[in-house]
Structure formats: structure tokens, C-alpha cells
Design an enzyme around this catalytic site. Structure first.
Site: not given
Ligand code: UD1
Length: 427
Positions: A22-23, A123, A128, A313, A405
Site C-alpha cells: 500500500k505505502n 490525524c 502529522r 507500522d 484501506r
């Protein structure tokens, strides 16, 4: 709203396919804005955020076409073409929902000489800021104005001259924006203390495939010689190291053995070292990693850090795993100030965790018990799934739009390796 119901206590075994990252996907997609030719990305994960980014690109005048995706396949191929940009603005409504939208700033500025992007705001995992994104672009010659919640960046004369910037702290997002702005600059750009995450390497490799000139890929100093134009390319998104690490934690805590097909051990050094320290057996194969649980996990001391350190993460998933370790673990979060929102939810399942400022002491318990829990962000949601897979009884995880997501067809992948897990759709 959908939720996920897990009846825990089943060991996992078999082969589990790892999706595209995803990233990485969300930083490769904006590269399409840098050329009027098509950019084709293979192995793009099917995720809500990827669809969302596609819509943002559409709004800027980019066509997107998905090829040959059968419903049973993981991943897909998407061709994006920004023949002519029709807008240079990323509006609040989109940026608010998907923070990665900020990554259009650099490429729009490089291609069109201007970009207007909404400030992302706070967030769930902490404040951030994007000050480093803006400082790096300024160092490359951009003029930046902040007004009414928007950033307006302009390249005087329509093209950035390029320049040098030393990042005061390592920032993945700011390095990505600076890279995408630098590739079309008039001159050379030097970025020091740049992020070295594998997703940054993936971005550099894609840009090089499009004709960019970048030296020092994979190191903390990147030198980019601007070119007049970039061309189209076809590029394969790297495997998701965070998804692979998450499923490794899941098998470690439930018992059993999983082959993570497509996972790349070279990108996962700190995660695999931590798993081995906890007693998990790891076999690195050419195109997969086999993860086998020990009888009882050992405790760990871990601190998050930029790559090649232990990834922020992965913190929540390791915390879930360590709730059943034989002894006390110490986790320290150094990247984000508010990334322990999973702690009270894990406590509802019987975990013994004490947060002291940026650190958390996790005292291993003999058993977790199923409970209704609520996800607050993407990786926190995964930590609750991991705990639920090991807990006795039923766990219902709600607010799973976070999971959609970032984890491609999570329940399907886990069902196939023996988990008792299902999605409950309401309304
Ligand atoms: C970060 C993580 C990344 C992770 C992602 C989603 C790091 C270094 N980065 O990337 O691995 O995938 O979250 O969870 O681990 N900062 C500023 N000003 C800026 C930008 C960042 O002060 O303009 C600070 C942040 O508050 C944070 C640190 O720098 O403390 C790293 O942030 P950054 O890497 O930019 O965040 P993401 O790109 O979101």
C-alpha cells in the site's frame, strides 16, 4: 457498518499470498502526473486507498484504466495517463480522508509549475505536520504560500531550479514529495538525511524507469539531476512488508506455520530479527518466507525507528503478539506521539499493558478472551485481529473500514489458512 467476527484459538497453516505494498502504491501512483505518457503499475493492491487515489488523479485530468482483473485474483494492473492536467488542486474533502493525497504536491509542482493542496490536518495517530515537505520544496526554489487551509506552491518561471536540503529528521513523505519534484527540475538537487525505506527505493526505481536520473538510491543521500521530460513505463509494485509482518505476528501468536508467498525478506530485516528473538522460526526462501510459531513466545524490547530500524507500522501488531509472551516486553514509539490507541482495546481482551509516556510495558498473560473491540487506525485494527485470532471465544472488530484501506481481502486470506473469521455486513 461492517464488522469482523473471529472465533479465536485456531492455529494457522498453509500458504498466504502477500499483496503489493500500500505505502508503495500510494507513492507510485502520483508519478503518473509527471509525464504525458502512460504509467502502468502491476501488482497494485485492491484497497480503498488505491481507489481513492485513482479518483484524485481523475480529478486532476488523469485517465485510469484497470486491466484484466478477475474477482478471484489478488492485485491488479492499472494504467494511468495524464496527457494534459486539467487541475492542479487537491481539495480538502479528498486530502482529509486520505492523507497520502499530499503526495501530489511535488509532482504537480514539477509538471505544471504550481500546485494547491489542502493541509491534511491532524490525524488519529498524532499530529502529522508537513513543514518538512514545504521546506524541502522551498530549498529547491519553490515559493510557498499558506492561506485558508491550503498550501499553494509555485515554481518561479514555471520550473524549479533544484537545490540542496538536509532533513532535520527522517521523513518518508517529505522525501517522496521532494524526489518527485526534483526529477523535472532545471538543475541538480541533493537531499541529505533522506528516508531509506524500501518504498522510497521502489519510488526511485520507478522514476528511473521513467527516465529520471537519481544517484544514491537506498542511501541517506540522494542526488537528482533534473531532466526535461519523463516518459511512460511499466512498473511492478513491491511486496507489502507490513502486511507480511502482520501475518507473521498472527501465526506466531496462534501457533502453526505459514508460508508468506511473495514476501521479500530483504525488506524485512528488523521485523524478522525481532520475530526470531521472540523464538519464532523464520525460513527465508527465494520468493517466500516460512514462519513457524514456537510453543511459547519470548518477551522483547523494541523501539521504533526509521528504516532499517523497527517500523512504527509494526508496533501495534507486535504489541498484540507480545500480550501472550512469557514475560514482560518493553515497546517504545519514537515516530508518533499518539500511537497506542489499541492499548485500551487489547486490555478489554485481558491484555496487561501499562503505557508510560512513549513506552509501553506489556506483561504476558496466559490467555486472551474475545470481546467486542473497535479499531481506531489501520495498524491498530490489525493488532485487534491478531489478538482476536489467538483469544478464546468470539471477538467482534468494528469500524473495519480502516482495515479495508490497507489489507487486501484480509478475511479471505485468513480463512484459507484455517482461521474462523467472517465479515458481518449490516445495513
Ligand atoms: C510514517 C512512517 C512510515 C509509515 C507511515 C504510516 C517513519 C520514518 N515514517 O511515514 O514508516 O509507513 O508513517 O504509518 O517511520 N514530520 C515532521 N514534519 C514533516 C513530516 C514529518 O515533523 O513535514 C515528523 C513526523 O511527525 C514524524 C516523523 O517526522 O514524527 C516521521 O514522519 P514521516 O516519515 O514524514 O511520516 P509518514 O511519511 O507518514
Amino acid at each position: 457498518m461492517d464488522s469482523i467476527l473471529i472465533r479465536g484459538g485456531k492455529p494457522l497453516s498453509g500458504k498466504l499470498p502477500i499483496s503489493g505494498a500500500k505505502n508503495s502504491a500510494l507513492t507510485l501512483m502520483p508519478c503518473a502526473l509527471l509525464t504525458d505518457e502512460p504509467l502502468t503499475l502491476r501488482n497494485l493492491p485492491r484497497l480503498a486507498d488505491v481507489d481513492g487515489f485513482g479518483h484524485l488523479l481523475n480529478q486532476l485530468g488523469t485517465s485510469t484504466m484497470v486491466e484484466g482483473a478477475r474477482p478471484e485474483d489478488f492485485g491488479r494492473v492499472m494504467t494511468m495517463r495524464a496527457a494534459r492536467l486539467t487541475s492542479t488542486e487537491a481539495p480538502y474533502d479528498i486530502v482529509r480522508k486520505m492523507r497520502a493525497s499530499i503526495l501530489v504536491l511535488g509532482p504537480l509542482l514539477a509538471r505544471a509549475g504550481e500546485a494547491t493542496v489542502s493541509l491534511p490536518g491532524g490525524c488519529a495517530i498524532g499530529n502529522r505536520p508537513i513543514d518538512l515537505h514545504l521546506k524541502a520544496l522551498e530549498a529547491m526554489g519553490a515559493e510557498i504560500e499558506l492561506a485558508a487551509g491550503y498550501v499553494k506552491a509555485t515554481a518561479p518561471g514555471g520550473r524549479l531550479p533544484g537545490g540542496s536540503y538536509v532533513f532535520p529528521v527522517v521523513s518518508v513523505g517529505a522525501t517522496e514529495n521532494a524526489l518527485m519534484a526534483a526529477v523535472l527540475a532545471k538543475g541538480t538537487t541533493r537531499l541529505e538525511n533522506a528516508a531509506r525505506e524500501p518504498e522510497i527505493v521502489d519510488l526511485c526505481n520507478c522514476l528511473v524507469a521513467m527516465g529520471a536520473r537519481i544517484e544514491g538510491i537506498g542511501s541517506e543521500t540522494l542526488e537528482i539531476e533534473g531532466v526535461d521530460r519523463l516518459h511512460g513505463a511499466t512498473y511492478q509494485v513491491m511486496a507489502d512488508r507490513i502486511e507480511a509482518g502482520s501475518y507473521a505476528c498472527a501465526v506466531a501468536i496462534t501457533g502453526g506455520s505459514l508460508e508468506l508467498v511473495g514476501a521479500n525478506a530483504a525488506d524485512m530485516g528488523a521485523t524478522l530479527a525481532a520475530l526470531r528473538d521472540a523464538g519464532v522460526a523464520i525460513e527465508e526462501k527465494r520468493n517466500s518466507i516460512v514462519v513457524t510459531a514456537p510453543d511459547r513466545l519470548g518477551p522483547l524490547t523494541l523501539s521504533t525507528a526509521p528504516f532499517p530500524g523497527f517500523a512504527t507500522d509494526m508496533q501495534a501488531q507486535f504489541m498484540a503478539m507480545l500480550t501472550l509472551a512469557d514475560g514482560a516486553s518493553l515497546l517504545t514509539e519514537t515516530i508518533f506521539e499518539n500511537r497506542y490507541m489499541h492499548v485500551p482495546e487489547l486490555a478489554r481482551m485481558g491484555a496487561d499493558i501499562e503505557v508510560r509516556g512513549r513506552s509501553a510495558v506489556v506483561r504476558g498473560v496466559r490467555q486472551l478472551n474475545g470481546a467486542p473491540v473497535m479499531a481506531t487506525d489501520l495498524r491498530a485494527s490489525m493488532s485487534l485481529i491478531i489478538a482476536g485470532l489467538a483469544a478464546q471465544g468470539e471477538t467482534r472488530v468494528s469500524r473495519i473500514y480502516h482495515l479495508d484501506r490497507g489489507y487486501e481481502r484480509l478475511e479471505e486470506k485468513l480463512q484459507a489458512v484455517g482461521a474462523d473469521i467472517e465479515r458481518i455486513s449490516v445495513g
